[in-house]
Design an enzyme around this catalytic site. Structure first.
Site, PDB file in Angstrom:
ATOM      1  N   ASP A 198      22.289 104.519  24.405  1.00 15.51           N
ATOM      2  CA  ASP A 198      23.053 105.769  24.476  1.00 15.51           C
ATOM      3  C   ASP A 198      22.853 106.590  23.207  1.00 15.51           C
ATOM      4  OD1 ASP A 198      24.758 107.635  25.556  1.00 15.51           O
ATOM      5  OD2 ASP A 198      26.578 106.587  24.960  1.00 15.51           O
TER       6      ASP A 198
ATOM      7  N   ASN B 252      22.815 108.980  36.746  1.00 12.76           N
ATOM      8  CA  ASN B 252      22.024 109.955  35.985  1.00 12.76           C
ATOM      9  C   ASN B 252      21.417 111.046  36.853  1.00 12.76           C
ATOM     10  OD1 ASN B 252      20.742 107.574  33.514  1.00 12.76           O
ATOM     11  ND2 ASN B 252      22.582 108.846  33.476  1.00 12.76           N
TER      12      ASN B 252
END
Length: 243
Positions: free
Chosen positions: A32, A80
């Site tokens: 991340d 995503n």
């Protein structure tokens, strides 16, 4: 918080690992912070993702001395797809370039590629490239698992459905039908960028895993960060529900 071991937050206990030595066999990372890395530098998000791929490359090249049996990386989640079409296209193109540029190195470094998630729903050319990469690296000794189009809740639902088809739904039968069935039990789950959540990643596998949350943005994550995390893991007392 900083990047040193004393600035991390942790919880949980693992069901795998080498109990005698405290060595972690299987580490998973939620990679991340690519977008924030780029934003801090007033750069396009696409460049943050490119630097994130370079971080993956550094880490894979530095794996051998760490004696890990398996490293699992959360590359693209089923959520995503909600990102902009441009960003998704950038990520898919990065995936294509990474496979083309690094496959030979995987083979030379004895890395066995594994893919978890609903990756066969990706673009046909990417599926073909992944199938070829899986075949060419099948005999590697060190496992690298990449989560593509992955969501843990969907994985658990699929595993439970397959277990039901075989007549029995138990923890063992579900585990045997997970995407990770051929991988060692998860020992340590790391998330970069300071966020403290699992984001639908390895929810079943993480039931007894140690967890480590670090502030380092993914493009800045280096093999030495993983080495420190492994040292931290080795110091933990893992009771597995006992005293």
């Amino acid at each position: 918080m900083g990047d040193s071991p004393d600035t991390t937050q942790s919880s949980g206990a693992g069901a795998g690992g080498d109990r005698a030595s405290g060595r972690a066999r299987h580490v998973a990372i939620i990679m991340d912070g690519n977008g924030r890395w780029a934003k801090k530098r007033a750069l396009p998000r696409a460049l943050g993702h490119q630097r994130g791929v370079e971080a993956v490359r550094r880490l894979v090249r530095g794996l051998e001395p760490m004696e890990l049996d398996c490293l699992t990386l959360y590359a693209f989640s089923s959520e995503n797809w909600k990102r902009s079409e441009t960003e998704v296209d950038d990520l898919m193109n990065l995936m294509r370039k990474f496979i083309k540029s690094d496959l030979r190195e995987f083979i030379e470094n004895d890395v066995q590629l594994n893919i978890i998630g609903d990756w066969r729903s990706l673009a046909p050319d990417i599926v073909a490239m992944l199938e070829d990469a899986l075949a060419q690296t099948a005999n590697g000794k060190r496992k690298l698992a990449v989560a593509l189009n992955y969501g843990a809740q969907n994985e658990i639902a699929r595993a439970a459905a397959r277990a039901a088809e075989n007549g029995e739904i138990t923890p063992d039968s579900i585990s045997a039908n997970l995407d990770t069935a051929g991988l060692p039990p998860l020992d340590l789950l790391i998330r970069t960028s300071g966020e403290i959540r699992l984001s639908n990643f390895l929810l079943w596998q993480a039931a007894y895993a140690e967890m480590l949350f670090v502030d380092t943005l993914w493009p800045d994550f280096k093999p030495e960060h993983l080495e420190r995390a492994l040292d931290d893991f080795a110091q933990r007392e893992r009771r597995y529900g006992g005293r």
